[in-house]
Write a protein that holds these residues in place. Structure first.
Motif, mmCIF file in Angstrom:
data_model
loop_
_atom_site.group_PDB
_atom_site.id
_atom_site.type_symbol
_atom_site.label_atom_id
_atom_site.label_comp_id
_atom_site.label_asym_id
_atom_site.label_seq_id
_atom_site.Cartn_x
_atom_site.Cartn_y
_atom_site.Cartn_z
ATOM 1 N N ALA A 10 0.859 -1.077 -0.033
ATOM 2 C CA ALA A 10 0.084 0.049 0.112
ATOM 3 C C ALA A 10 1.148 1.304 0.032
ATOM 4 C CB ALA A 10 -0.821 0.035 1.299
ATOM 5 N N ARG A 32 3.450 5.546 -6.044
ATOM 6 C CA ARG A 32 3.250 5.707 -7.481
ATOM 7 C C ARG A 32 2.011 6.463 -7.759
ATOM 8 N NH1 ARG A 32 3.938 -0.131 -6.961
ATOM 9 N NH2 ARG A 32 1.730 -0.264 -6.870
ATOM 10 N N GLU A 80 2.046 1.754 -3.356
ATOM 11 C CA GLU A 80 0.862 2.229 -4.409
ATOM 12 C C GLU A 80 0.750 3.810 -4.002
ATOM 13 O OE1 GLU A 80 -0.815 1.187 -6.794
ATOM 14 O OE2 GLU A 80 -2.023 2.609 -6.856
ATOM 15 N N MET A 81 0.968 4.014 -2.839
ATOM 16 C CA MET A 81 0.915 5.491 -2.499
ATOM 17 C C MET A 81 1.792 6.437 -3.185
ATOM 18 S SD MET A 81 -1.326 7.498 -0.663
ATOM 19 C CE MET A 81 -1.236 9.309 -1.359
#
Lengths: 195, 195, 195, 195
Positions: free
Chosen positions: B184, B190, B187-188
């Motif tokens: 996560a 990116r 992902e944050m």
DNA sequence: GATGAATGAGCATTCATTCAT
DNA sequence: CATGAATGAATGCTCATTCAT
């Protein structure tokens, strides 16, 4: 239908009254401040009467947990082929709306999560719910990525964790306003869209 | 090394022992289950001795709160012109690392946030902290966007709320593993980068 | 004469300081509210130090009792052939004067009499005093009657009881003023005089 | 006669039992030695049950004070045109009789007066009583003097103070016997009569 | 079903007292 | 002599639970 005297109500109704009062008490004072006597007073019945319906405090708490968790289970069914972006946007708006409408629910839920660290059974119940929620969101992100609507390097699971995290933190971000929360929701959507 | 008949230690040390034991007790049982007697037993002293150091239970709790909040205040100072992406990545890794290293801290902090709903003073203290944290992150995102490293349509405040939310929810996402949390975080990062 | 550091004082002086503080504490709060810790604080010493001088609370109280009772014993010696009326008048004025000057003494004494109901030893001590006092007054009245200065049908013992009663009740007649007290004393004198 | 498994009695009766036991405890041990646990034991009930009737120790003490003061208020009504000497004699005999019959009442009352020095509210209550009592006696003496039955130079207020003082000191004149007390009462009457 | 009265087990706090330094 | 630290034994009070009516 027996004639009822005074404020006599149906048994199930009584139970509901008691559970509601207990729920409110927990939201207001926490489990720490929950007193069965006060709940009984709130409902306008004797403690002994309350114990007739819920033999122990634990049973009463269990009923409150049941009520809260029961409400949660109803994850909005995503229509078979609906637009992922819309589904995500609506989901975010839906939770944000519920937060504004019934803060008590979130407060009690928060207490429940705090408790789950000491109560394995409760933990198991909530875990099932969390897993389902994450799965629901993962499917949306997967679908959006497959359709090319979302970023190609999007990690569906990572994004799901971010969304759940944001929504769960609503209560504990003390400086959050309704507008800022909506701003974060919008940012979340933009963040997953293909540029 | 003067061995004393009575198990006496230095005053400040004693205080620290007691606060630590209380902190652990809260992490394990919640405020709900905090018993000064048990804390005293844990430290190996008499209840009266505990009360010699902390006249009331409230004073003891205040000391624990102080300890926890004091730790929080140290927001990692961002070097003057450091790379925003690196700063963000490091911040996420830093908190995630602390979460793995000292879960107790997060558990107690969680209890504190739950309490803040009923304790205005505590709420005020935590709110200051939250605002500072959000400001710290907002500055990073602002900087990254200005430099062209982050997305042009990035909302610094919205992103800050998402990050704080994610990190605050670590404890209440029951199905979260260390790997998923790292996913996560990645992902944050990116999600805010320019594609 | 050893050089004294800080507020070091002579042992006997310390004892006196402590007893005085205890006496005042009893006068202010009653035996009920007497706390050795507070007495020590008042004197500016540690409790352990106080216990060095008075091993137990009981010993401290005994010292206070001793001090009070010691003062009482000094019944003003009636000159061999003094005028009974004058002696009576002076005695009344003397006690009334002391009452105005040091109310604390009377308050503690009152507490002592209340206690004497449960403390046989204290009772014995006070009883001796009461008997001496009554005897002193009885002698005056006897003398005055014999001399024809007082009423022929005067009962010396009855009158003595009335005088002692009046003087002992000073504190518990809540509506009493200094003037009314003097008025009663005057009335007492008139009441025994031959018309 | 419904025999109950739990030793339950009528509510008001229970209250009275508890107050009586507390009153006796105070008379025996003073306020200093009053323990709610002991009162409960005396009545044969659990401490929690005692607290069911009297939520705090203070409330229990207040009930005892109420009971005692309530009894006092009943100043014997002087018949319209009764003989002052008889009224005085009867009043003295009445109080003396009560003293012999229920010493507890006087002991507690004495404690109350001692307490009144630290408790303004109690002081106010008792002061009202004292003023009424003095007024009652003053009226008698005034009446007797006006009728020519009592001395012409009699000071009604002074005499009232003497009577009240004598009666209040009954308990604290440790060497007093019933006979001596009666002797003093007789002396008091003679002292106000016209020779 | 409902309730007043009762209880056991606990809980925070107080206080006189002790002891090593 | 003086003190900081420690302790045992209460003490008032709370709370969930029970039971006869």
């Amino acid at each position: 239908m027996p004639a009822s005297r005074r404020n006599a109500v149906d048994g199930e109704q009584r139970r509901a009254q008691i559970v509601d009062a207990a729920r409110h008490a927990i939201a207001t004072l926490g489990f720490e401040g929950l007193r069965v006597r006060d709940v009984a007073d709130q409902v306008g019945i004797n403690i002994a009467t309350l114990h007739y319906y819920f033999p122990t405090k634990e049973a009463l708490v269990a009923a409150v947990v049941q009520q809260i968790v029961g409400t949660l289970d109803r994850v909005p069914p995503s229509g078979p082929a609906r637009d992922p972006r819309t589904v995500l946007t609506e989901h975010l708006a839906h939770i944000l709306g519920r937060f504004e409408a019934d803060r008590d629910e979130f407060v009690v839920l928060n207490e429940l999560y705090a408790r789950s660290g000491r109560d394995p059974e409760l933990r198991a119940t909530l875990l099932v719910n969390d897993a389902a929620w994450a799965g629901f969101l993962r499917a949306i992100f997967q679908d959006g990525r497959d359709r090319g609507q979302f970023r190609a390097d999007l990690d569906p699971d990572g994004a799901a964790v971010l969304v759940v995290g944001f929504l769960k933190s609503l209560l504990s971000q003390l400086d959050l306003t309704a507008e800022r929360a909506r701003g974060a929701a919008d940012e979340m959507v933009r963040a997953v869209l293909r540029s």
